[in-house]
Enzyme design. Structure first.
Site, PDB file in Angstrom:
ATOM      1  N   ASP A  98       0.783  -1.240   0.000  1.00 47.56           N
ATOM      2  CA  ASP A  98       0.000   0.000   0.000  1.00 47.56           C
ATOM      3  C   ASP A  98       0.812   1.285   0.000  1.00 47.56           C
ATOM      4  OD1 ASP A  98       1.099  -0.008   2.521  1.00 47.56           O
ATOM      5  OD2 ASP A  98      -0.725  -0.684   3.517  1.00 47.56           O
ATOM      6  N   GLU A 120      -0.238  -9.048  -0.966  1.00 45.09           N
ATOM      7  CA  GLU A 120      -0.848  -8.464   0.240  1.00 45.09           C
ATOM      8  C   GLU A 120      -2.067  -7.612  -0.162  1.00 45.09           C
ATOM      9  OE1 GLU A 120       0.717  -5.490   3.394  1.00 45.09           O
ATOM     10  OE2 GLU A 120       1.549  -7.395   4.062  1.00 45.09           O
ATOM     11  N   GLU A 134      -2.163   5.083   2.701  1.00 45.88           N
ATOM     12  CA  GLU A 134      -2.117   3.665   2.344  1.00 45.88           C
ATOM     13  C   GLU A 134      -3.480   3.070   1.967  1.00 45.88           C
ATOM     14  OE1 GLU A 134      -0.645   5.027   4.971  1.00 45.88           O
ATOM     15  OE2 GLU A 134       1.484   4.570   4.841  1.00 45.88           O
ATOM     16  N   HIS A 210       5.865   5.526  13.291  1.00 46.84           N
ATOM     17  CA  HIS A 210       6.310   6.310  12.128  1.00 46.84           C
ATOM     18  C   HIS A 210       5.192   6.796  11.200  1.00 46.84           C
ATOM     19  CE1 HIS A 210       5.638   2.475  10.063  1.00 46.84           C
ATOM     20  NE2 HIS A 210       5.512   3.200   8.975  1.00 46.84           N
ATOM     21  N   ARG A 212       2.322   8.434   8.948  1.00 51.31           N
ATOM     22  CA  ARG A 212       2.007   9.845   8.621  1.00 51.31           C
ATOM     23  C   ARG A 212       0.801  10.363   9.397  1.00 51.31           C
ATOM     24  NH1 ARG A 212       5.011   9.153   4.106  1.00 51.31           N
ATOM     25  NH2 ARG A 212       5.712  11.008   2.995  1.00 51.31           N
ATOM     26  N   HIS A 243      12.770   5.427  12.944  1.00 56.38           N
ATOM     27  CA  HIS A 243      12.672   5.585  11.493  1.00 56.38           C
ATOM     28  C   HIS A 243      13.504   6.795  11.050  1.00 56.38           C
ATOM     29  CE1 HIS A 243      10.752   6.324   7.610  1.00 56.38           C
ATOM     30  NE2 HIS A 243      10.088   5.197   7.718  1.00 56.38           N
TER      31      HIS A 243
HETATM   32  C1  UD1 Z   1       6.661   4.838   3.772  1.00 60.51           C
HETATM   33  C2  UD1 Z   1       5.278   4.418   3.314  1.00 60.51           C
HETATM   34  C3  UD1 Z   1       4.521   3.758   4.461  1.00 60.51           C
HETATM   35  C4  UD1 Z   1       5.320   2.649   5.099  1.00 60.51           C
HETATM   36  C5  UD1 Z   1       6.701   3.144   5.461  1.00 60.51           C
HETATM   37  C6  UD1 Z   1       7.542   1.996   5.955  1.00 60.51           C
HETATM   38  C7  UD1 Z   1       4.232   5.896   1.649  1.00 60.51           C
HETATM   39  C8  UD1 Z   1       3.457   7.128   1.426  1.00 60.51           C
HETATM   40  N1  UD1 Z   1       4.534   5.615   2.922  1.00 60.51           N
HETATM   41  O1  UD1 Z   1       6.491   5.845   4.756  1.00 60.51           O
HETATM   42  O2  UD1 Z   1       3.302   3.232   3.965  1.00 60.51           O
HETATM   43  O3  UD1 Z   1       4.653   2.237   6.272  1.00 60.51           O
HETATM   44  O4  UD1 Z   1       7.331   3.705   4.292  1.00 60.51           O
HETATM   45  O5  UD1 Z   1       8.657   2.416   6.646  1.00 60.51           O
HETATM   46  O6  UD1 Z   1       4.565   5.206   0.729  1.00 60.51           O
HETATM   47  N2  UD1 Z   1      14.315   8.182   4.905  1.00 60.51           N
HETATM   48  C9  UD1 Z   1      15.681   8.107   4.802  1.00 60.51           C
HETATM   49  N3  UD1 Z   1      16.235   6.903   4.472  1.00 60.51           N
HETATM   50  C10 UD1 Z   1      15.495   5.778   4.271  1.00 60.51           C
HETATM   51  C11 UD1 Z   1      14.102   5.868   4.390  1.00 60.51           C
HETATM   52  C12 UD1 Z   1      13.521   7.082   4.705  1.00 60.51           C
HETATM   53  O7  UD1 Z   1      16.388   9.083   4.991  1.00 60.51           O
HETATM   54  O8  UD1 Z   1      16.068   4.718   3.992  1.00 60.51           O
HETATM   55  C13 UD1 Z   1      13.698   9.501   5.256  1.00 60.51           C
HETATM   56  C14 UD1 Z   1      13.744  10.509   4.104  1.00 60.51           C
HETATM   57  O9  UD1 Z   1      13.973  11.778   4.634  1.00 60.51           O
HETATM   58  C15 UD1 Z   1      12.313  10.426   3.543  1.00 60.51           C
HETATM   59  C16 UD1 Z   1      11.530  10.199   4.818  1.00 60.51           C
HETATM   60  O10 UD1 Z   1      12.329   9.317   5.581  1.00 60.51           O
HETATM   61  O11 UD1 Z   1      11.959  11.595   2.859  1.00 60.51           O
HETATM   62  C17 UD1 Z   1      10.149   9.640   4.643  1.00 60.51           C
HETATM   63  O12 UD1 Z   1      10.139   8.494   3.791  1.00 60.51           O
HETATM   64  P1  UD1 Z   1       8.782   8.125   2.993  1.00 60.51           P
HETATM   65  O13 UD1 Z   1       9.033   6.900   2.199  1.00 60.51           O
HETATM   66  O14 UD1 Z   1       8.273   9.318   2.301  1.00 60.51           O
HETATM   67  O15 UD1 Z   1       7.745   7.867   4.147  1.00 60.51           O
HETATM   68  P2  UD1 Z   1       7.675   6.754   5.265  1.00 60.51           P
HETATM   69  O16 UD1 Z   1       7.155   7.379   6.490  1.00 60.51           O
HETATM   70  O17 UD1 Z   1       8.956   6.021   5.304  1.00 60.51           O
HETATM   71  N1  UDP Z   2      11.959  -3.366  10.820  1.00 60.17           N
HETATM   72  C1  UDP Z   2      13.338  -3.482  10.663  1.00 60.17           C
HETATM   73  N2  UDP Z   2      14.146  -2.623  11.349  1.00 60.17           N
HETATM   74  C2  UDP Z   2      13.663  -1.659  12.158  1.00 60.17           C
HETATM   75  C3  UDP Z   2      12.252  -1.527  12.287  1.00 60.17           C
HETATM   76  C4  UDP Z   2      11.436  -2.397  11.593  1.00 60.17           C
HETATM   77  O1  UDP Z   2      13.820  -4.355   9.955  1.00 60.17           O
HETATM   78  O2  UDP Z   2      14.471  -0.917  12.740  1.00 60.17           O
HETATM   79  C5  UDP Z   2      11.086  -4.275  10.057  1.00 60.17           C
HETATM   80  C6  UDP Z   2       9.985  -4.950  10.827  1.00 60.17           C
HETATM   81  O3  UDP Z   2      10.433  -6.141  11.431  1.00 60.17           O
HETATM   82  C7  UDP Z   2       8.965  -5.208   9.747  1.00 60.17           C
HETATM   83  C8  UDP Z   2       9.111  -4.006   8.840  1.00 60.17           C
HETATM   84  O4  UDP Z   2      10.411  -3.477   9.099  1.00 60.17           O
HETATM   85  O5  UDP Z   2       9.293  -6.354   8.989  1.00 60.17           O
HETATM   86  C9  UDP Z   2       8.042  -3.006   9.136  1.00 60.17           C
HETATM   87  O6  UDP Z   2       8.348  -1.834   8.470  1.00 60.17           O
HETATM   88  P1  UDP Z   2       7.694  -0.450   8.867  1.00 60.17           P
HETATM   89  O7  UDP Z   2       7.241  -0.482  10.282  1.00 60.17           O
HETATM   90  O8  UDP Z   2       8.682   0.587   8.469  1.00 60.17           O
HETATM   91  O9  UDP Z   2       6.481  -0.347   7.843  1.00 60.17           O
HETATM   92  P2  UDP Z   2       4.973  -0.876   7.856  1.00 60.17           P
HETATM   93  O10 UDP Z   2       4.969  -2.339   8.094  1.00 60.17           O
HETATM   94  O11 UDP Z   2       4.245  -0.096   8.902  1.00 60.17           O
HETATM   95  O12 UDP Z   2       4.492  -0.494   6.505  1.00 60.17           O
END
Ligand code: UD1
Ligand code: UDP
Length: 383
Positions: A98, A120, A134, A210, A212, A243
């Protein structure tokens, strides 16, 4: 005979964890050619998963920006996918779950009239703005997809009620497949801070937050509640892999940065995370994936959200919806810490989400769809 070319498209940590075992299963099948396209919506957190599962990307759009918005992720992924799809011309595109990558990947495939398989599929809250974005991403992908791989019977039922087009399969969740390779009795943590934790004499709570829709006041209230719980229980330690989102990091630092027995650490790799959960007392989280993983490990979960699209473990009694209000979170965490009978009741290992064979079922379903197999695979039934 020409192989069926299947391109898996993903970009965030949870998609990668859940797609990794599937990419490997597809690559091992004779009739398939498996390609892997990363959007790079995440970077460090995605690369860590690729490394642990020893996966190699065939394409990487590398779209991540430090201050990315929903529009920037979607448009950059959509445009990047155009070139990739024209070059690779896959027979099927697989997307997962999602995220914005999921939506953009499916839309790009649709623009090229390439069928989409949605892994999924069918999770719903029926609240357009929660989880945001999502719920809308997965609903829109449900309209686009030709093959829907639902983890549970209830997820498949949602899709049938919506009368989506295409074939629906109940497969179990691929995360349970992934956990078969990550969780080990003799695991040693790479981080000294985790090895130093006293899992015998302390009660370790694993926390993640984490989403939004929790940005702002809800996240502050959640983390203040956690702070109160730690401060009132001297034998409790909290491990919070924070995160990399700057918004989340600022909030975590502000509310928990100076609190004794709260370990704010960088994200850990998935092996560390699964083994940390396997040894903890319980989990507090707004994550989707943790709600599936912790019950399989026999760990109670307090979900820090107003709703969940994963009602199965709530029904089984392992997961409780705590919401985002300070008082209720404190009340439920205190109850788990102070009522051993309640804790024991919630700590039953339940596994409504899979039996470790989801990837096999998905590969069989794809083979059946393309005429490489006579029988449609039997649906997963919860154990
Ligand atoms: C995204 C997904 C969310 C999922 C989450 C898992 C969308 C809209 N959201 O949200 O559904 O639950 O991933 O974690 O698709 N960043 C880094 N390095 C990384 C990853 C993230 O620096 O490896 C930082 C960046 O500043 C980035 C911010 O995190 O801009 C947000 O990342 P983004 O993918 O936009 O949103 P998530 O909250 O991670
Ligand atoms: N996870 C990880 N390292 C972390 C935190 C989470 O590997 O520091 C794993 C967790 O076990 C799960 C997945 O990341 O498999 C969940 O990701 P996240 O919570 O970012 O996203 P969501 O599932 O809410 O979309």
């Amino acid at each position: 005979m020409k192989k069926i070319k299947i391109m898996s498209v993903f970009g965030t940590r949870p998609e990668a964890i859940k797609m990794a075992p599937l990419v490997k299963t597809l690559a091992a099948r004779e009739g398939f050619e498996s390609l892997c396209c990363l959007t790079g919506q995440h970077r460090e957190m995605l690369d860590s998963v690729m490394e642990i599962f020893r996966l190699r990307a065939d394409f990487d759009l590398n779209i991540m920006q430090k201050q990315q918005t929903l529009s920037s992720i979607t448009t950059r992924a959509l445009l990047g996918m155009e070139t990739v799809l024209e070059e690779a011309q896959p027979d099927l595109v697989l997307v997962h779950g999602d995220t914005s990558t999921t939506f953009a990947g499916a839309l790009a495939a649709f623009y090229h009239k390439i069928p989409v398989g949605h892994v999924e599929a069918g999770l719903r809250t029926y609240d357009k703005y929660s989880p945001f974005p999502e719920e809308m991403n997965r609903t829109l992908v449900g309209d686009i997809a030709a093959l829907h791989f639902s983890p549970t019977p209830a997820n498949a039922e949602n899709l049938r009620r919506e009368a989506v087009r295409g074939e629906i399969f109940v497969t179990g969740n691929t995360v349970i497949d992934a956990m078969q390779t990550t969780v080990r009795q003799d695991f040693r943590f790479a981080a000294q801070e985790l090895n130093a934790l006293d899992f015998e004499n302390k009660r370790v709570i694993v926390l993640t937050c984490h989403r939004r829709e929790n940005y702002g006041q809800p996240m502050h209230d959640i983390l203040r509640a956690v702070r109160h719980v730690v401060e009132t229980h001297p034998d409790v330690e909290v491990v919070y892999p924070v995160h990399l989102s700057p918004i989340v990091r600022a909030c975590a630092q502000e509310e928990l940065g100076d609190v004794a027995r709260v370990h704010l650490i960088d994200p850990v790799d998935v092996e560390q995370m699964h083994n940390l959960m396997a040894r903890c007392c319980f989990v507090m989280t707004d994550s989707g994936g943790l709600q599936e993983e912790a019950p399989a490990l026999g760990k109670p979960v307090l979900v820090l959200r107003r709703e969940t699209e994963r009602p199965e473990a709530v029904a089984a009694g392992t997961v409780k919806l705590a919401g985002v209000a300070y008082d209720e979170i404190v009340r439920l965490a205190n109850a788990l810490l102070e009522q051993p009978a309640l804790y024991r009741q919630m700590a039953q290992a339940v596994n409504p989400y899979g039996d470790g064979r989801a990837c096999t079922r998905i590969a069989d379903a794809i083979a059946w769809h393309f005429g490489l197999r006579d029988e449609k695979p039997a649906d997963f039934k919860a154990i």
